[in-house]
Every structure is written in C-alpha cells, then in structure tokens.
Write an enzyme that holds these catalytic residues in place. Structure first.
Site, short mmCIF file in Angstrom:
data_model
loop_
_atom_site.label_atom_id
_atom_site.label_comp_id
_atom_site.label_asym_id
_atom_site.label_seq_id
_atom_site.Cartn_x
_atom_site.Cartn_y
_atom_site.Cartn_z
N GLY A 124 0.82 -1.23 0.00
CA GLY A 124 0.00 0.00 0.00
C GLY A 124 0.84 1.26 0.00
O GLY A 124 0.47 2.27 -0.62
N GLU A 166 11.17 10.49 -27.34
CA GLU A 166 12.33 10.30 -28.24
C GLU A 166 12.21 8.99 -29.04
O GLU A 166 13.17 8.24 -29.19
CB GLU A 166 13.65 10.41 -27.47
CG GLU A 166 13.77 11.80 -26.87
CD GLU A 166 15.17 12.27 -26.54
OE1 GLU A 166 16.12 11.83 -27.19
OE2 GLU A 166 15.28 13.11 -25.64
N SER A 169 8.44 2.78 -28.32
CA SER A 169 9.04 1.43 -28.41
C SER A 169 8.78 0.82 -29.79
O SER A 169 9.62 0.07 -30.31
CB SER A 169 8.47 0.53 -27.32
OG SER A 169 8.88 0.99 -26.06
C1 LIG Z 1 6.60 14.62 -21.42
C2 LIG Z 1 6.97 14.66 -22.87
C3 LIG Z 1 8.09 15.39 -23.28
C4 LIG Z 1 8.41 15.48 -24.65
N1 LIG Z 1 9.44 16.30 -25.05
C5 LIG Z 1 9.61 16.54 -26.38
C6 LIG Z 1 10.55 17.52 -26.84
O1 LIG Z 1 11.27 18.15 -26.05
N2 LIG Z 1 10.63 17.77 -28.17
C7 LIG Z 1 9.88 17.10 -29.07
O2 LIG Z 1 9.99 17.40 -30.26
N3 LIG Z 1 8.99 16.16 -28.68
C8 LIG Z 1 8.84 15.87 -27.36
N4 LIG Z 1 7.92 14.93 -26.94
C9 LIG Z 1 7.13 14.22 -27.94
C10 LIG Z 1 7.44 12.73 -28.07
O3 LIG Z 1 8.69 12.54 -28.67
C11 LIG Z 1 6.27 12.12 -28.87
O4 LIG Z 1 5.14 12.11 -28.00
C12 LIG Z 1 6.57 10.72 -29.38
O5 LIG Z 1 7.57 10.76 -30.37
C13 LIG Z 1 5.32 10.05 -29.97
O6 LIG Z 1 4.66 10.89 -30.85
P1 LIG Z 1 3.06 11.13 -30.70
O7 LIG Z 1 2.82 11.47 -29.28
O8 LIG Z 1 2.63 12.10 -31.71
O9 LIG Z 1 2.42 9.73 -30.97
P2 LIG Z 1 1.95 9.13 -32.44
O10 LIG Z 1 3.04 9.42 -33.39
O11 LIG Z 1 0.61 9.73 -32.71
O12 LIG Z 1 1.84 7.62 -32.12
C14 LIG Z 1 0.70 7.04 -31.49
C15 LIG Z 1 0.91 5.54 -31.38
O13 LIG Z 1 1.00 4.96 -32.69
C16 LIG Z 1 2.19 4.21 -32.81
N5 LIG Z 1 2.69 4.27 -34.20
C17 LIG Z 1 2.84 5.35 -34.98
N6 LIG Z 1 3.33 5.01 -36.17
C18 LIG Z 1 3.50 3.66 -36.15
C19 LIG Z 1 3.96 2.69 -37.08
N7 LIG Z 1 4.41 3.04 -38.31
N8 LIG Z 1 3.99 1.40 -36.71
C20 LIG Z 1 3.59 1.02 -35.47
N9 LIG Z 1 3.13 1.89 -34.54
C21 LIG Z 1 3.08 3.19 -34.87
C22 LIG Z 1 3.16 4.86 -31.83
O14 LIG Z 1 4.23 4.00 -31.49
C23 LIG Z 1 2.22 5.17 -30.68
O15 LIG Z 1 2.05 4.01 -29.92
C24 LIG Z 1 7.63 14.78 -25.59
C25 LIG Z 1 6.54 14.02 -25.16
C26 LIG Z 1 6.19 13.97 -23.84
C27 LIG Z 1 4.97 13.20 -23.43
#
Ligand SMILES: Cc1cc2nc3c(=O)[nH]c(=O)nc-3n(C[C@H](O)[C@H](O)[C@H](O)COP(=O)(O)OP(=O)(O)OC[C@H]3O[C@@H](n4cnc5c(N)ncnc54)[C@H](O)[C@@H]3O)c2cc1C
Length: 381
Positions: free
Chosen positions: A340, A363, A366
C-alpha cells in the site's frame, strides 16, 4: 571499464542526487513546480556543460559522461534528469554540431553553465512519429527574415523563466511530395511565439513541458541552424544520440527501484520476518537487478560505438527499447514490494511508477525502436 574521471563524476552526481535532490524533489513534484534552485546547483556543478568544449564554457567531457550523470540523477528523480537530458542532448548538442561560430558564441556558454536552457521543437499536435508526414509548421523567407507559422506539442524546457530558445523544425519548401525541412532557432522572447501553460502530466511533474504556437513569428535569416534543407538528417542524428541518453535515464530509474526495494525489504516485516526473507520478494529483486544490469550494458555499448565514430543507430534503439522496458517492469515490481505504501506519493517508488511510462514514448516510441532495429537488419520499412 570506466575511466577514472567517469568514476569520479558518477560519485559526485550520486552524492548530489542523494543529498541535494532527494530531500526536496517530492514537494516540487507534488506542486508541479520547476526546481530552479536544483537546476542552478546542477549548473554550478558543470552538469549542463559536460559534453561541451571548454572554449564554450563547458567541461570538455564526452557524451558518456552526460549519460552517467543522467543515470545517477534518475536513480533519485526523473524530472531533474529529463531537464538535463533535454537541455544538453536536444538543446546544446545540435547547436554544437551544426551551429555557426556566431550562434555557438552567443548561446553555448549560457547553456553550458545552466544559466539558460535550450529546447528542441520537433513534435506537432498532429504527430510525433510520422515526421515529416504530420508536420505542418512552415517557415518562409521574407525580407531577410524567417516567418514561422504552426505549432509544436510536448516541448520540454520550452517555457521556463530561463529558456533561451527553441530550435524549431519547419517546412521551408515543398518539392513534389517531399517537404524540405530546416531547423530555425527561435529565441524565447520573439513576438509571435506563444507558450501555453504547462500540461498536467502523469509523471515528470517537476519538469517543464509546453505546447507552442507560432503566428507570423519572425526571426533573422541567420537563425537557420546548419544548412537549409538538412533539418531531417539533423534531427535523426539528434534523436539517435538522445536515445542513448534516455536509455541511461531509464537505467537510473530501474536502479532507483532496486535501491528502494532493497532498503524496504530489509525493514518491512510480515509473518514475523522481514519481507526480504521471502523468496517471492528476492526473485522480484533479482529480476530487477538482471534487467537494470543488461540495460546498462546496452547503453554503455551504444555510447562506446557512438564515441568511437562507429554506426550506432541499432545499438541506440536496442538500448532505449530494453532500458525503458526495464524501467517500467522495475517500477511495477518495486511498487508491488512496497504494498500500500507503494501507492503513496510520500515514497519515491510511487514517483518512479508515474515517471516510467513516458520512457516508452518519448524520443521515439518502443514501436519506433523496433522499426529501427528491423530496418537495420535489412527488413523493408
Ligand atoms: C513529457 C513529454 C516530453 C516530450 N518532449 C519533447 C521535446 O522536447 N521535443 C519534441 O519534439 N517532442 C517531445 N515529446 C514528444 C514525443 O517525442 C512524442 O510524444 C513521441 O515521439 C510520440 O509521438 P506522438 O505522441 O505524436 O504519438 P503518435 O506518433 O501519434 O503515435 C501514437 C501511437 O501509434 C504508434 N505508431 C505510430 N506510427 C507507427 C507505425 N508506423 N507502426 C507502429 N506503430 C506506430 C506509436 O508507437 C504510438 O504508440 C515529448 C513528449 C512527452 C509526453
């Protein structure tokens, strides 16, 4: 084998994290407050300048030194670790690698001292994985100035009182289907740049993450970072490096879970004995140790190849994939060991649990790491 200077650095950051960060970070986290005072002290220790050459006020160390510092900080707290990671690996490194002499002289000394922070704006509300497909931000040359329009999502360190600039990836031309992407430095006080209020996040609550919008935001033509049209390859390189750093941070979180679990398992009693005497708990901690150990070797290996100038894309993706898994699994197990109390914010493991998930997303998710590994193995994208 670690060099003597790496061992010394690791020890001093470990002490700093334990003595300076640990006693106060929980309160910052609960308040969702950026820890300026801790960041100032990290700056005074030289952490923001670790891989920056001495001529720009840095420590003249290497990227592996940064990774070790990130691991030690994240053993205690990930908000301060990601603040450092984003400031150096996403803020200072692209400037160091691609900046002109004037840009480096103007910005790097302040970034290396931690007095100011640089941010990296790639992700947009419409997509972070599919770049450039999801990119809408444009920059057009007009009368010696770039005019930027669009928005960026989730940008770390972009709205603090000490943010110096955001390096923005923008479409600067369209030739057929492929957009030309360039990176442009936008100082944080530029008219037309609007910084939204902080997101309410699941974790990393003491770090700064904002949405940014650009409306006819004008900066001088000289603010182009590196060559026009090279933005895509620039950020691919920046992200490959950044993945090694995020892997180190993930290993730190995974290790922090072990540190806390070992301590608690020796103290907590049930059925007349400490819970560490139960094999079920011992096996959990043994699995946690095995995960952290193998993930650490993976990021050491990726960093070693990177510093030797060898290809390291696959190794960086593997390190990021396995270490973020290790962080998630260890956070789950550590929380379970705490029972807990694991669900109470007064214990660090609750914070580790909330901080672990983003490591499988930021970045490059997975899924992206698996795509990169498969591509490096010669499989079609
Ligand atoms: C706290 C935080 C800090 C961050 N800081 C920065 C920063 O400083 N600068 C910056 O530029 N970004 C930043 N990011 C952004 C981060 O890098 C993105 O959120 C991340 O790359 C995923 O992009 P998205 O959120 O648009 O998800 P999407 O691209 O919309 O993806 C959604 C889902 O679909 C999956 N997916 C997409 N394409 C495929 C494919 N071809 N095959 C299989 N699966 C797929 C993804 O893996 C994910 O599970 C930050 C994010 C967070 C939450």
């Amino acid at each position: 084998m670690l060099k003597d200077e790496h061992i010394e650095l690791r020890k001093s950051v470990e002490e700093f994290a334990r003595e300076v960060v640990a006693p106060v970070i929980g309160d910052y986290y609960e308040r969702g407050e950026f820890p300026y005072e801790i960041v100032r002290k990290m700056g005074a220790m030289g952490l923001f300048g670790l891989p920056v050459p001495e001529e720009y006020g840095g420590m003249g160390g290497d990227y592996f030194a940064l990774c070790l510092a990130l691991e030690e900080l994240a053993r205690v707290d990930s908000s301060v670790a990601i603040t450092l990671e984003a400031a150096v690996s996403l803020g200072a490194m692209p400037l160091l690698r691609y900046g002109t002499a004037e840009q480096k002289e103007r910005w790097l000394p302040k970034l290396a001292s931690g007095e100011r922070l640089g941010a990296f704006g790639l992700t947009e509300p419409g997509g972070g994985t599919d770049v450039p497909g999801g990119m809408r931000t444009t920059a057009v040359l007009d009368d010696g100035q770039w005019v930027i329009n669009g928005s960026k999502a989730f940008i770390t360190n972009s709205g603090t009182d000490i943010t110096a600039f955001v390096a923005v990836a923008a479409i600067t031309a369209r030739e057929g289907r492929r957009p030309e992407i360039s990176t442009i430095i936008v100082p944080s006080d530029t008219p037309g740049l609007t910084v939204s209020k902080k997101y309410s996040k699941v974790g990393w609550s003491a770090s700064d993450t904002r949405e940014l919008s650009f409306t006819d935001c004008r900066v001088p033509e000289e603010n182009l970072l590196g060559e026009r049209g090279r933005g895509y390859s620039q950020f691919l390189r920046t992200l490959d490096e950044g993945r090694v750093a995020i892997a180190a941070l993930s290993v730190g979180l995974a290790q922090g879970c072990i540190d806390e679990s070992l301590r608690y398992a020796r103290e907590r009693t049930a059925f007349g004995r400490t819970i560490g005497g139960f094999q079920a708990i011992q096996f959990k901690i043994a699995d946690m140790e095995a995960r952290a150990h193998t993930a650490r070797l993976a990021y050491y290996h990726a960093a070693e190849r990177m510093l030797a100038g060898l290809p390291f894309k696959k190794e960086a993706a593997i390190a990021k994939l396995v270490s973020s898994n290790a962080a998630m699994d260890n956070a789950r197990d550590a929380t379970q060991i705490f029972g807990g109390y694991g669900f109470m914010n007064e214990f660090p493991v609750g914070r580790f649990y909330r901080d672990a998930k983003i490591l499988e997303i930021g970045e490059g998710t997975s899924e992206v790491q698996r795509m990169l590994i498969a591509r490096e193995l010669g499989m079609d994208a």
